[in-house]
Structure formats: C-alpha cells, structure tokens
Design a protein around this motif. Sequence first.
Motif: not given
Length: 630
Positions: A159, A234, A237-238, A241, A258, A297-298, A302-303
């Motif tokens: 990441h 935000r 970060e998605v 991942d 996570l 961050h989300p 959700q992540r």
Amino acid sequence: MNFFERQAQARRASTRLVVLFALAVLAIVIAVNLMVLLVVGPQPGPLAATTLVTLAVIGLGSLFRIASLGSGGEQVAQQLGGVPVPEDTTDPRLRRLRNVVEEMAIASGVPVPRIYVLEHESAINAFAAGYSTSDAVVAVTRGTLERLNRDELQGVVAHEFSHILNGDMRLNIRLVGVLFGILMIGIIGRKILWHGRGVRGSGALAVFGLALVAIVVGSLGVFFGRMIKAGVSRSREVLADASAVQFTRQTQGIAGALKKIGGLETGSRLARREDAEEVAHMLFGDGMGLSGLFATHPPLLQRIQALEPGFRPEQLSRLQAQWLASPPDGLQEDVAMGLVPPGEALPPAAGALSLTPQMVAAQVARPHDDDYDRAHALVTSVSQTLHDVATHRDAAMPLLLGLLLDAEAGVRGKQRTEIVARLGAAVATEAEHLRQTHLLDLHPMLRLPLAAMAFPVLRRRPRPEIGAFLDTVHAMVHADDHVSLFEYCLGRLLEVQLREALDPARHARFGRRKPGNVVQEFATLLSVVAHCGNPGDRAAAQRAYLAGMQRVLPRDHVPYAPPARGVLALDDVWEPLDALDPLAKQVMVEAITAAVSHDGRVSVAESELLRTICGVLHCPLPPTLEQVPR
C-alpha cells in the motif's frame, strides 16, 4: 489506470491543492479583516495592513515548513520519533520488515527506501514519505511489527509503495508544508496565550483579546486544513488498497491488517496526536479518529468489504472479542502459516526475453502477477554473505566498485589507481577481493538489484564521501576508451539516485513537455538503444530505431545516425526527457521497448539498459519483465 495516468492525476491534484490553499487563505484573510472591522471600523489603512500581515504570516509559515522538509522523507520520520532499522539487524521482526521492503523495492524497480520504526506507537499504522524514489522512507509503528503476520505486513508495505510509485508521496509532503501556513495564526495565538500568562492589568486584557482572535481564526485554518487533507487523501487510499492487492496477488494480507486495526483496542490512532494531525493524510490507517467531512480515509468496514465483499460487521465484533482475550502475535502466525514458497529461477545469463511495448509500459511502477515472487527469488539468489556485504556501512562502496572492475588486467590497474587516489588503498583492495571471491560468478540480473540493496547505507555516508565515491565511479567507468553498457547503466543510476538523495526537494517535479518539443532527444535516445542492441549490424539497428520512432513521433522523419559517442550520447537527453508530461513518458517507454524488441527478443543487457533509462527518468521497472506467453 496505469502509472503514467496516475502521475498525470497526481500533477492535477497538485494544481487543485494550490487552488484549495488559495481559497483557504482568502477565507482566513476575510475572517481576520471582519474582526478588525468590528474593532476599528471601515478604515482602509488598518484593513490593508491586516491583510498584508496575515498573508505574510501564512506565506512565511508555509515556506518555513517546506524548507524544513527539504531533506525529504527522513525528516518526516525523525520528527515523528522514528528510529532507523539497521541493515544488519538480527531482530526477527525488524529482519522480516527489511526483507519485505527490500523485495518490494526490487520488484518495483526502485532503490530500497530507508526504513524506520515508530517505536513508541502501539497502534497499527505506516506511511511513506519523500519527494522521489531516491529519498523515500517507509515507516511502520511498533504495533505493525508485533501484530501483523508476514502477509499482512506485505499488504501494508505494498500500500505504501503505491504512494511512492504514483506521485502521492510527493504531494503528501508538500501538503504538510502548505497546511502549516494555514495553521500558523492559530499556533501564534496559543503561543501568545501561553507566554502572556504572567501579564497583569490592562495589558492582560489586550493579550487575551489578541490571543482569542488568533485562536478563533486558527480554528478556521484547522477546519480548512482538515477539509483539504480529506479531499486530497480519501480517493487515493482506495486506489492504494487496490494497488496493494494487485502487487501481492492476494487480498488476505491487506484485509487482515485492516481487520486487526478494527479488532484491536489500539486501532490505528497515533499516541502523538499533534504529529498525527500533521501527517494524517499520509498514514495507512486513520491516525486521528476523524469522521465525516474531515475523514482522511474511507470507513474501515468499507475498505475491508471492498477487498472481501462478504465480510460483515458482526465478524469484526467476534474478532474484537477474540483479540481482547488473546492479542495476535505476527511472528507466531508466520510459524503457523509455514515458510514462503521459493520464487521462480533466474533466466539463463545469455538468454533473451520476449516483450511488447504495452506490457512493459503497464509494468512501470505497477508490479503485478509474479513480480513479488520474482523479487523474492532474486533476493534469495544472492548469498547471505553478499547480502550482508551490500547492507554493511563500510563494505557497500567497495562492493559497487568491485562490480565496475574490468575483466582486462591493464584497465583494472588503471581503475585501482583511481580508487586509491580518491578513497584509499584499503577500499581498492577490498573491491578487488569482493570481485574475486563473490562477483565473478554473479548472475548478470543480480547486479542492479544488489546495487539497490546497497543504496540505503550508501546514502547515509557524509556528503563529501558520497561526492568522492561518485567521482571514483565516473573515473572507473572512463578508465579506458570504451564504456560498456553495464558500466554506464550502474554509473548513471548511482549518480542520479545519490544526487537526488542529497538534495531531494530540488529534483521533485512533474514534467509538462510534449514529445514534439524533444524530437532530437528522442532520436538520440532511440539511436543509442538501437545501436547497443545491434552492434555491428547497421541495418538491424536502423530497423529498431524506426520501430521506436514510429511509435513516439510517427509524423517526424529524423534519419537514423549511429551515435558517435556510443552510450555516452545519453548524457545530453536526460534532463529534457525527464521534463516530459507523464502521459508522454508512457509513449516514450513504449517506443524504447519497441526499439529493443523489434526482432522479438530482448537480451539481459538490453533489459538492463531499458531499466536504467526508465529508472533515471523516474519510471521504475521491475527487475524481471513480464514476457509474451509462448
């Protein structure tokens, strides 16, 4: 979205950051002027003076913070209390972290970054910081080392490598500097309040009023600062991942990390809250506990569900109860999972690869499929003795000089003289010893990865020593009338990466040039590539050259001319080509690949040249390239 599109996106994000910063500054100036207006009324003089002072405070604050981060990622890690991980560490957790980072760097085609541990942080978190791959730092918390197993650690590091490779890291460190200016007025207000505690009488009221105004306006700065960080962070970060999954080829690692953040009481929140505020947008997990509009961050669930769609909230509750009774231990989980399977074997030293331009361009800074296993194979193919030498402070220089020692005794004698003149007889003797005992039988594909392993200790040497070392490398490369392809590749990579590490802020930029503005530089680059891949065969070299030019500049007709200076002709093209727009660099990589693979085969030497060109122009390639299936 490939590397070049992500770089272009990062450049647009930098522009957006400037706009958001300007709007925040405007709002703060208006707020300050409104307060002055309430006190003195609509008088142009005081209002103009207030505006200038406010702008000066914000501007100077930002410039000061940006200047303080001029040394790059290490400055950020040290300010957060980070402790460097020694190259020769015997601690099993630190050794595991170093192995993961080294393999990830080699798989990505970048120098091994400096590694730090935030020893006083028990939460699970990490970040990458720096201006470029040459000064990058990867830092993890002590909680990350203790709680995560190897797969989960790989996911977290992958990441962070996504941020390193895609331009996010550079934007993140600039964001720290820019936002400091917005927060300056609030900081000044708190300082006034603190130092004015002893003031009595009418002066106390004035001090309190001034501090109150500054703190109120500073709160506005905090509001805008958090909004900007959330807006910039935000979505990236998605994507990071997703990139980590593509890199490691499995979702369990990063998803497991996570889950442990959500299942353990310490989570990902940093204990040093003021430091966490400044770097919140850089962290792997939420370091502040902010939500809604301010969340960097989300949401955690959700992540996790993006990686494992079937995961449910009640499963996280069960993990919380389980780990409350018995916290996880990463090393024990590694033992239970068994050893990592060995990677693929190295190809024959005299073998050749089969590539396509699109495949190579897609691999730039986006290692996937088996790249991580291949990097692991490369690392494990290096003997433990040679690995220890590469990561030892006093042995790294002799090792790299040993790689450059010529096979011909007369040239080697001249090279020894150059080493002795600049670094001393002991270094020259050690370089010859390493060549004789370890380097003569080294597989060609291990040479540049070995240099990448040596990079962290090399760049820690004092600036004068690095300068003397680079002078020595240059003298060794030019000790005779012929500069070999490998000599040039290693020498140039060392020059670029070490120079950037010495002054990282100076070299951080996104290019804007278009291919039509660097026609001659493209012609020179492709003529060198074509000539080096087809020495002695002008017709084949011309076909290779035209294959590359047709891809990058199909409407331009620049005839092929063998470079009079050979590979040294590349010295004139680096700066103009590095200033290319990110999407233009994609076309450039495809053009180079078309040239080297025009006959359907790419030798190990050609692949080294390809990786060197891409590394110097900040388009890092994995050490082994994805081949056309047969």
